[in-house]
Design a protein around this motif. Structure first.
Motif, PDB file in Angstrom:
ATOM      1  N   VAL A 101      -7.207  -1.701   7.802  1.00 43.27           N
ATOM      2  CA  VAL A 101      -8.168  -1.438   6.722  1.00 43.27           C
ATOM      3  C   VAL A 101      -8.015  -2.481   5.621  1.00 43.27           C
ATOM      4  O   VAL A 101      -9.000  -3.002   5.092  1.00 43.27           O
ATOM      5  CB  VAL A 101      -7.967  -0.012   6.175  1.00 43.27           C
ATOM      6  N   LEU A 102      -6.778  -2.792   5.271  1.00 37.76           N
ATOM      7  CA  LEU A 102      -6.526  -3.781   4.218  1.00 37.76           C
ATOM      8  C   LEU A 102      -7.182  -5.116   4.552  1.00 37.76           C
ATOM      9  O   LEU A 102      -7.855  -5.724   3.710  1.00 37.76           O
ATOM     10  CB  LEU A 102      -5.018  -3.979   4.042  1.00 37.76           C
ATOM     11  N   HIS A 103      -7.025  -5.582   5.767  1.00 44.07           N
ATOM     12  CA  HIS A 103      -7.532  -6.907   6.147  1.00 44.07           C
ATOM     13  C   HIS A 103      -9.013  -6.902   6.502  1.00 44.07           C
ATOM     14  O   HIS A 103      -9.598  -7.975   6.667  1.00 44.07           O
ATOM     15  CB  HIS A 103      -6.726  -7.452   7.331  1.00 44.07           C
ATOM     16  N   SER A 104      -9.632  -5.712   6.621  1.00 41.55           N
ATOM     17  CA  SER A 104     -11.034  -5.651   7.029  1.00 41.55           C
ATOM     18  C   SER A 104     -11.984  -5.481   5.855  1.00 41.55           C
ATOM     19  O   SER A 104     -12.885  -6.293   5.664  1.00 41.55           O
ATOM     20  CB  SER A 104     -11.242  -4.508   8.034  1.00 41.55           C
ATOM     21  N   TRP A 105     -11.817  -4.417   5.052  1.00 36.40           N
ATOM     22  CA  TRP A 105     -12.812  -4.159   4.010  1.00 36.40           C
ATOM     23  C   TRP A 105     -12.250  -3.641   2.685  1.00 36.40           C
ATOM     24  O   TRP A 105     -12.961  -3.593   1.693  1.00 36.40           O
ATOM     25  CB  TRP A 105     -13.857  -3.151   4.518  1.00 36.40           C
ATOM     26  N   LEU A 106     -10.977  -3.287   2.648  1.00 41.78           N
ATOM     27  CA  LEU A 106     -10.455  -2.638   1.436  1.00 41.78           C
ATOM     28  C   LEU A 106     -10.520  -3.536   0.206  1.00 41.78           C
ATOM     29  O   LEU A 106     -10.893  -3.095  -0.882  1.00 41.78           O
ATOM     30  CB  LEU A 106      -9.022  -2.163   1.670  1.00 41.78           C
ATOM     31  N   ILE A 107     -10.169  -4.807   0.359  1.00 45.72           N
ATOM     32  CA  ILE A 107     -10.132  -5.704  -0.799  1.00 45.72           C
ATOM     33  C   ILE A 107     -11.528  -5.884  -1.387  1.00 45.72           C
ATOM     34  O   ILE A 107     -11.716  -5.840  -2.607  1.00 45.72           O
ATOM     35  CB  ILE A 107      -9.530  -7.069  -0.407  1.00 45.72           C
ATOM     36  N   ASP A 108     -12.531  -6.075  -0.524  1.00 42.43           N
ATOM     37  CA  ASP A 108     -13.897  -6.228  -1.028  1.00 42.43           C
ATOM     38  C   ASP A 108     -14.357  -4.955  -1.740  1.00 42.43           C
ATOM     39  O   ASP A 108     -15.038  -5.026  -2.771  1.00 42.43           O
ATOM     40  CB  ASP A 108     -14.854  -6.546   0.129  1.00 42.43           C
ATOM     41  N   TRP A 109     -13.983  -3.802  -1.182  1.00 42.20           N
ATOM     42  CA  TRP A 109     -14.368  -2.540  -1.831  1.00 42.20           C
ATOM     43  C   TRP A 109     -13.687  -2.390  -3.181  1.00 42.20           C
ATOM     44  O   TRP A 109     -14.298  -1.913  -4.139  1.00 42.20           O
ATOM     45  CB  TRP A 109     -14.030  -1.348  -0.936  1.00 42.20           C
ATOM     46  N   VAL A 110     -12.431  -2.804  -3.282  1.00 43.55           N
ATOM     47  CA  VAL A 110     -11.712  -2.725  -4.569  1.00 43.55           C
ATOM     48  C   VAL A 110     -12.419  -3.568  -5.621  1.00 43.55           C
ATOM     49  O   VAL A 110     -12.568  -3.153  -6.775  1.00 43.55           O
ATOM     50  CB  VAL A 110     -10.241  -3.178  -4.397  1.00 43.55           C
ATOM     51  N   HIS A 111     -12.878  -4.761  -5.230  1.00 41.86           N
ATOM     52  CA  HIS A 111     -13.621  -5.608  -6.178  1.00 41.86           C
ATOM     53  C   HIS A 111     -14.902  -4.900  -6.628  1.00 41.86           C
ATOM     54  O   HIS A 111     -15.263  -4.936  -7.816  1.00 41.86           O
ATOM     55  CB  HIS A 111     -13.961  -6.957  -5.539  1.00 41.86           C
ATOM     56  N   GLN A 112     -15.586  -4.256  -5.704  1.00 37.65           N
ATOM     57  CA  GLN A 112     -16.804  -3.528  -6.063  1.00 37.65           C
ATOM     58  C   GLN A 112     -16.481  -2.358  -6.979  1.00 37.65           C
ATOM     59  O   GLN A 112     -17.199  -2.089  -7.949  1.00 37.65           O
ATOM     60  CB  GLN A 112     -17.499  -3.019  -4.800  1.00 37.65           C
ATOM     61  N   MET A 113     -15.402  -1.670  -6.687  1.00 38.41           N
ATOM     62  CA  MET A 113     -14.967  -0.542  -7.517  1.00 38.41           C
ATOM     63  C   MET A 113     -14.660  -1.021  -8.936  1.00 38.41           C
ATOM     64  O   MET A 113     -15.009  -0.368  -9.920  1.00 38.41           O
ATOM     65  CB  MET A 113     -13.726   0.101  -6.898  1.00 38.41           C
ATOM     66  N   ARG A 114     -14.040  -2.164  -9.055  1.00 43.18           N
ATOM     67  CA  ARG A 114     -13.701  -2.695 -10.378  1.00 43.18           C
ATOM     68  C   ARG A 114     -14.959  -3.043 -11.172  1.00 43.18           C
ATOM     69  O   ARG A 114     -15.013  -2.854 -12.392  1.00 43.18           O
ATOM     70  CB  ARG A 114     -12.808  -3.926 -10.228  1.00 43.18           C
ATOM     71  N   ARG A 115     -15.990  -3.550 -10.477  1.00 44.77           N
ATOM     72  CA  ARG A 115     -17.227  -3.885 -11.182  1.00 44.77           C
ATOM     73  C   ARG A 115     -17.917  -2.638 -11.739  1.00 44.77           C
ATOM     74  O   ARG A 115     -18.463  -2.672 -12.841  1.00 44.77           O
ATOM     75  CB  ARG A 115     -18.175  -4.648 -10.249  1.00 44.77           C
ATOM     76  N   SER A 116     -17.892  -1.541 -10.974  1.00 45.44           N
ATOM     77  CA  SER A 116     -18.547  -0.313 -11.431  1.00 45.44           C
ATOM     78  C   SER A 116     -17.660   0.534 -12.329  1.00 45.44           C
ATOM     79  O   SER A 116     -18.148   1.360 -13.095  1.00 45.44           O
ATOM     80  CB  SER A 116     -19.008   0.518 -10.226  1.00 45.44           C
ATOM     81  N   HIS A 117     -16.330   0.339 -12.231  1.00 50.50           N
ATOM     82  CA  HIS A 117     -15.369   1.065 -13.068  1.00 50.50           C
ATOM     83  C   HIS A 117     -14.385   0.049 -13.649  1.00 50.50           C
ATOM     84  O   HIS A 117     -13.307  -0.165 -13.089  1.00 50.50           O
ATOM     85  CB  HIS A 117     -14.624   2.127 -12.260  1.00 50.50           C
ATOM     86  N   PRO A 118     -14.728  -0.592 -14.764  1.00 52.58           N
ATOM     87  CA  PRO A 118     -13.871  -1.652 -15.321  1.00 52.58           C
ATOM     88  C   PRO A 118     -12.457  -1.187 -15.646  1.00 52.58           C
ATOM     89  O   PRO A 118     -11.533  -2.001 -15.664  1.00 52.58           O
ATOM     90  CB  PRO A 118     -14.631  -2.069 -16.597  1.00 52.58           C
TER      91      PRO A 118
END
Length: 299
Positions: A101-118
């Motif tokens: 999961v870490l190497h597939s999509w988690l990092i990109d999702w974390v970046h998206q989460m940070r944009r919507s929840h600073p």
């Protein structure tokens, strides 16, 4: 009645441990014990049976636990209604994930989460599925993304889209346009730890085809497998989404094969928490992201 004390009691009962509940709420064990004692004094009854080291609720404790759940759910409902449109509070999430999961999509999702929840704050643990399941049970994680669901009292799990797996070789070494399973049976194969879903799926695939594997190496780290493939050591079985990311900077190549590895199941597990809707909201956001991004399936 102090709802912080009610919350403390709820987590002690849910996790069946004063120390684990204290860890969950980021307070000391003595502070947790003091909150329970203060609640008992206010109610005029004993909630926990302290006669031995085994965790046990009193009859009054069992009855009050039902009230505690309703009180905390009402508190969450009131905050959600009265706080609508207000300033966002910082959200700290303790997330556990397998390496796939870490190497597939988690990092990109974390970046998206940070944009919507600073104000989003992350505590990330990367471990094997058995370890993550245990940590969810102990309350050490808020959410776990693993190959197996966590099952237990007040635990919830949701299946995410499975991840396609692929045979992966070195781009300059493995030049054939298509490989037969018989070809791959003759090379060193790298997969995850013995007994894991990728390991079982790999061995079953060759056994069903009547083929004897030359050698299978069990490695728990994707990074280690990638370095071995880079060095020409063999062919690895990895999530296709991870390979697509890694191949942008490394000489990795998904090998076309006449047989397909079984996909890797992924489950999001979390504890049902009447004090917060964060975990459920995060799981919903992850499902939407994974499906929308199409990062788990072949295109």
């Amino acid at each position: 009645m102090n709802l912080r004390f009610v919350e403390a009691f709820y987590w002690v009962v849910s996790l069946k441990s004063v120390s684990r509940a204290a860890e969950k709420l980021f307070i000391t064990q003595s502070a947790m014990s003091s909150r329970i004692a203060a609640l008992e004094e206010e109610l005029g009854v004993l909630l926990l049976d302290r006669r031995d080291k085994q965790f046990r609720l009193t009859v009054a404790g069992m009855r009050f636990f039902n009230h505690a759940q309703r009180l905390l759910a009402l508190q969450r409902e009131i905050k959600g209604e009265m706080g609508a449109g207000g300033a966002q509070r910082a959200v700290t999430l303790r997330i556990g994930a397998i390496e796939s999961v870490l190497h597939s999509w988690l990092i990109d999702w974390v970046h998206q989460m940070r944009r919507s929840h600073p104000d989003f704050e992350l505590e990330l643990t990367v471990e094997t599925t058995p370890v993550l399941v245990d940590q969810i049970h102990r309350g050490a994680l808020d959410i776990a993304f693993a190959a197996l669901p966590s099952v237990g009292e007040r635990l919830r799990s949701r299946a995410l889209p499975p991840m396609d797996m692929a045979f992966v070789g070195h781009g300059r070494i493995h030049r054939k346009r298509r490989y037969a399973l018989a070809d791959l049976a003759e090379v060193d194969l790298l997969t995850f730890q013995r007994g894991s879903q990728p390991h079982v799926g790999l061995t079953d695939l060759f056994r069903d085809a009547g083929l004897q594997l030359r050698r299978v190496h069990n490695i728990s780290s994707i990074s280690a497998m990638v370095q071995l493939v880079e060095g020409g050591f063999g062919v690895a079985t990895l999530p296709l989404a991870a390979v697509k990311r890694l191949s942008e900077r490394l000489p990795l190549k998904p090998l076309k094969c006449d047989a397909q590895l079984p996909p890797l199941p992924v489950h999001a597990s979390y504890r049902d928490d009447p004090t917060s809707v964060v975990a459920q909201g995060v799981v919903d956001a992850v499902v939407d992201y994974v499906r929308g991004a199409g990062v788990t399936r072949r295109r």
